[in-house]
Design a protein around this motif. Structure first.
Motif, PDB file in Angstrom:
ATOM      1  N   GLU A 154       0.828  -1.207   0.000  1.00 12.26           N
ATOM      2  CA  GLU A 154       0.000   0.000   0.000  1.00 12.26           C
ATOM      3  C   GLU A 154       0.862   1.257   0.000  1.00 12.26           C
ATOM      4  O   GLU A 154       0.590   2.214  -0.740  1.00 12.26           O
ATOM      5  N   ASP A 155       1.929   1.238   0.825  1.00 14.00           N
ATOM      6  CA  ASP A 155       2.821   2.405   0.857  1.00 14.00           C
ATOM      7  C   ASP A 155       3.519   2.610  -0.486  1.00 14.00           C
ATOM      8  O   ASP A 155       3.704   3.750  -0.948  1.00 14.00           O
ATOM      9  N   GLY A 157       2.399   1.711  -3.465  1.00 12.30           N
ATOM     10  CA  GLY A 157       1.433   2.243  -4.422  1.00 12.30           C
ATOM     11  C   GLY A 157       1.203   3.733  -4.233  1.00 12.30           C
ATOM     12  O   GLY A 157       1.171   4.510  -5.206  1.00 12.30           O
ATOM     13  N   LYS A 158       1.077   4.145  -2.972  1.00  9.30           N
ATOM     14  CA  LYS A 158       0.891   5.572  -2.711  1.00  9.30           C
ATOM     15  C   LYS A 158       2.135   6.367  -3.099  1.00  9.30           C
ATOM     16  O   LYS A 158       2.041   7.480  -3.624  1.00  9.30           O
ATOM     17  N   GLY A 159       3.323   5.764  -2.828  1.00  8.95           N
ATOM     18  CA  GLY A 159       4.548   6.469  -3.197  1.00  8.95           C
ATOM     19  C   GLY A 159       4.701   6.624  -4.693  1.00  8.95           C
ATOM     20  O   GLY A 159       5.177   7.663  -5.184  1.00  8.95           O
ATOM     21  N   LEU A 161       2.290   6.912  -6.826  1.00 10.69           N
ATOM     22  CA  LEU A 161       1.376   7.970  -7.253  1.00 10.69           C
ATOM     23  C   LEU A 161       1.963   9.356  -6.991  1.00 10.69           C
ATOM     24  O   LEU A 161       1.761  10.290  -7.770  1.00 10.69           O
ATOM     25  N   ARG A 162       2.722   9.461  -5.900  1.00 10.48           N
ATOM     26  CA  ARG A 162       3.316  10.759  -5.582  1.00 10.48           C
ATOM     27  C   ARG A 162       4.565  11.046  -6.417  1.00 10.48           C
ATOM     28  O   ARG A 162       4.866  12.196  -6.719  1.00 10.48           O
TER      29      ARG A 162
END
Length: 261
Positions: A154-155, A157-159, A161-162
């Motif tokens: 999850e981290d 994937g979020k990273g 995106l950023r």
């Protein structure tokens, strides 16, 4: 040692009690009872013989001599009886000690066997408890590992995106992906396919990626051709990890694809 007659037993001067009711069972007691019966038979025989000598008048000895003779015979019989009784008493004590020792050893063996059996039960119980606790700890560890992996995904994937918002960081990620693809393929010539929006970033890091791959693989610089048949694709950050594993074939939504030409 002297024998004392009681209504139901024979008692010696040493305190050994021999029941008459058991004389038919135990060999030692049986011999003691037989010796007792022989003693009383001899005593009655002596009394009868003495009375017959006195009453018949056949003896030429006077009453005093007859009495002395009878007393001498009685003492001799009593001495023989005492010696026999002493032998029987010693044998009885020896057999008693032997049987007592056998009983004690038998009980000791039984107690040791019971202790060993209970000790084995305790050991088995401890092993079962240890195995249960170990399995529970392993299950907790696996659950914790799964939780960490899910959290890391999850981290990541979020990273991802950023990271697309930062051009320098994004180019660094693209360079690393190109190098990983080349290391997995290990081909001198490959075709690289990427999103139309990422073509400029890919071209800017292509030469650096080639040099890094050549240094790590210790080979010549590979030939990389960017596929000109590009179509607009929607951004799919999660597809990056699949592309690194698959190397060939591109699905809609992937950022880029490298395959051997």
């Amino acid at each position: 040692m002297h024998w004392i007659r009681t209504p139901r037993c024979l008692r010696t001067s040493r305190g050994l009690l021999l029941p008459l009711s058991l004389s038919s069972g135990h060999p030692v007691l049986q011999r003691a009872a037989e010796a007792r019966r022989d003693f009383w038979k001899l005593s009655r025989s002596v009394d009868r013989v003495g009375s017959w000598w006195i009453q018949s008048g056949l003896s030429k000895m006077n009453d005093a001599d007859v009495g002395k003779q009878i007393q001498q015979m009685v003492r001799f019989i009593l001495q023989e009886a005492e010696e026999k009784a002493s032998e029987i008493s010693v044998a009885a004590e020896e057999e008693f000690n032997i049987e007592k020792l056998q009983l004690v050893e038998s009980e000791k063996r039984r107690i040791r066997q019971d202790y060993e059996r209970k000790q084995k039960q305790v050991d088995v119980g401890r092993k079962i408890a240890y195995s249960t606790q170990l399995n529970a700890a392993r299950i907790k560890l696996l659950q914790a590992q799964d939780g960490v992996v899910v959290e890391m995904k999850e981290d990541a994937g979020k990273g991802l995106l950023r990271v697309t918002k930062d051009a320098n960081a994004y180019r660094k990620v693209l360079r690393g992906l190109v190098v990983q693809s080349l290391l997995r393929l290990r081909e001198p010539s490959v075709v690289l396919r990427c999103r139309e929006a990422d073509r400029g970033h890919v071209e800017s890091v292509l030469e650096a990626a080639k040099k890094e791959y050549a240094e790590k693989a210790k080979v010549n610089l590979p030939k990389i051709l960017i596929d000109g048949k590009l179509r607009r694709r929607r951004a799919c950050v999660a597809g990056w990890q699949d592309r690194v594993r698959q190397h060939a074939g591109c699905k809609d939504g992937d950022l880029f694809q490298a395959k051997a030409s």
